[in-house]
Design a protein around this motif. Structure first.
Motif, PDB file in Angstrom:
ATOM      1  N   ALA A 161     -97.396  50.070  24.907  1.00 36.61           N
ATOM      2  CA  ALA A 161     -97.171  51.504  24.719  1.00 36.61           C
ATOM      3  C   ALA A 161     -98.454  52.323  24.922  1.00 36.61           C
ATOM      4  CB  ALA A 161     -96.608  51.768  23.321  1.00 36.61           C
ATOM      5  N   SER A 162     -99.584  51.680  24.995  1.00 40.65           N
ATOM      6  CA  SER A 162    -100.871  52.364  25.148  1.00 40.65           C
ATOM      7  C   SER A 162    -101.257  52.394  26.618  1.00 40.65           C
ATOM      8  CB  SER A 162    -101.941  51.624  24.338  1.00 40.65           C
ATOM      9  OG  SER A 162    -101.557  51.566  22.986  1.00 40.65           O
ATOM     10  N   ASN A 163    -101.599  53.573  27.104  1.00 42.51           N
ATOM     11  CA  ASN A 163    -101.910  53.681  28.527  1.00 42.51           C
ATOM     12  C   ASN A 163    -103.397  53.521  28.840  1.00 42.51           C
ATOM     13  OD1 ASN A 163    -102.224  56.192  27.263  1.00 42.51           O
ATOM     14  ND2 ASN A 163    -101.866  57.315  29.150  1.00 42.51           N
ATOM     15  N   VAL A 164    -104.236  53.428  27.825  1.00 44.05           N
ATOM     16  CA  VAL A 164    -105.660  53.165  28.025  1.00 44.05           C
ATOM     17  C   VAL A 164    -106.030  52.036  27.069  1.00 44.05           C
ATOM     18  CG1 VAL A 164    -107.991  54.140  27.999  1.00 44.05           C
ATOM     19  CG2 VAL A 164    -106.042  55.608  28.557  1.00 44.05           C
ATOM     20  N   LYS A 165    -106.512  50.930  27.615  1.00 39.16           N
ATOM     21  CA  LYS A 165    -106.836  49.785  26.766  1.00 39.16           C
ATOM     22  C   LYS A 165    -108.024  49.041  27.343  1.00 39.16           C
ATOM     23  CE  LYS A 165    -102.589  48.337  28.761  1.00 39.16           C
ATOM     24  NZ  LYS A 165    -101.287  48.790  28.519  1.00 39.16           N
ATOM     25  N   VAL A 166    -108.711  48.338  26.461  1.00 42.72           N
ATOM     26  CA  VAL A 166    -109.855  47.536  26.873  1.00 42.72           C
ATOM     27  C   VAL A 166    -109.922  46.306  25.973  1.00 42.72           C
ATOM     28  CG1 VAL A 166    -111.494  48.802  25.406  1.00 42.72           C
ATOM     29  CG2 VAL A 166    -112.316  47.570  27.407  1.00 42.72           C
ATOM     30  N   ILE A 167    -110.337  45.206  26.561  1.00 37.96           N
ATOM     31  CA  ILE A 167    -110.478  43.952  25.828  1.00 37.96           C
ATOM     32  C   ILE A 167    -111.843  43.369  26.203  1.00 37.96           C
ATOM     33  CG2 ILE A 167    -109.314  42.588  27.591  1.00 37.96           C
ATOM     34  CD1 ILE A 167    -107.985  41.001  25.355  1.00 37.96           C
TER      35      ILE A 167
END
Length: 157
Positions: A58-64
């Motif tokens: 549901a998140s359109n900006v993500k980082v791992i």
């Protein structure tokens, strides 16, 4: 390394050693168990792999962030791409905290949200000073509604 991955070096591995970390902007099913371990190390026990999949899809900006094949931190945001965004779940594995990784995650998210006029964030209790140092300020008109009473008690006036 894929086009959505970046390497960055200079992070302390302890005993004077520096390590290279991988920053990814895409999350796959193989990442979910490692992400669950990061949540649990930080005391967030209620996140199943299904919940993690749901909130990150549901998140359109993500980082791992990974060290080798091990996930050590991540963050996510939701945005309309113009006016508003909200940052959620900046979490770093307890073994990797206080090494600048959360700041790197936040910086990546904010860079990708640079054209959004307002970025909201609700800090977990005890982390307010970190976000203040990163340029966030209290909102005069901010309001929230929590379903769970223990969260209402912790976060609402």
């Amino acid at each position: 390394m894929t086009p959505h991955e970046k390497a960055f070096a200079g992070f302390s591995a302890g005993r004077g050693q520096s390590v290279e970390l991988i920053l990814k902007e895409d999350i796959c099913d193989e990442d979910l168990q490692g992400m669950k371990e990061v949540y649990q190390s930080a005391g967030w026990q209620k996140h199943s792999t299904d919940v993690i999949r749901q909130v990150f899809e549901a998140s359109n900006v993500k980082v791992i962030v990974q060290s080798g094949n091990r996930i050590i931190g991540f963050g996510r945001a939701m945005s309309d791409g113009c006016f508003n965004a909200a940052i959620y779940d900046i979490v770093v594995h307890e073994e990797w905290q206080n090494r600048g990784i959360a700041r790197k995650i936040l910086s990546n998210l904010l860079d990708r949200l640079k054209d959004v006029s307002c970025v909201h964030l609700i800090s977990t209790t005890g982390n307010e000073e970190f976000y203040r140092k990163c340029g966030f300020r209290k909102v005069k008109t901010g309001m929230a509604r929590y379903v769970r009473p223990e969260l209402s008690d912790e976060y609402l006036e």
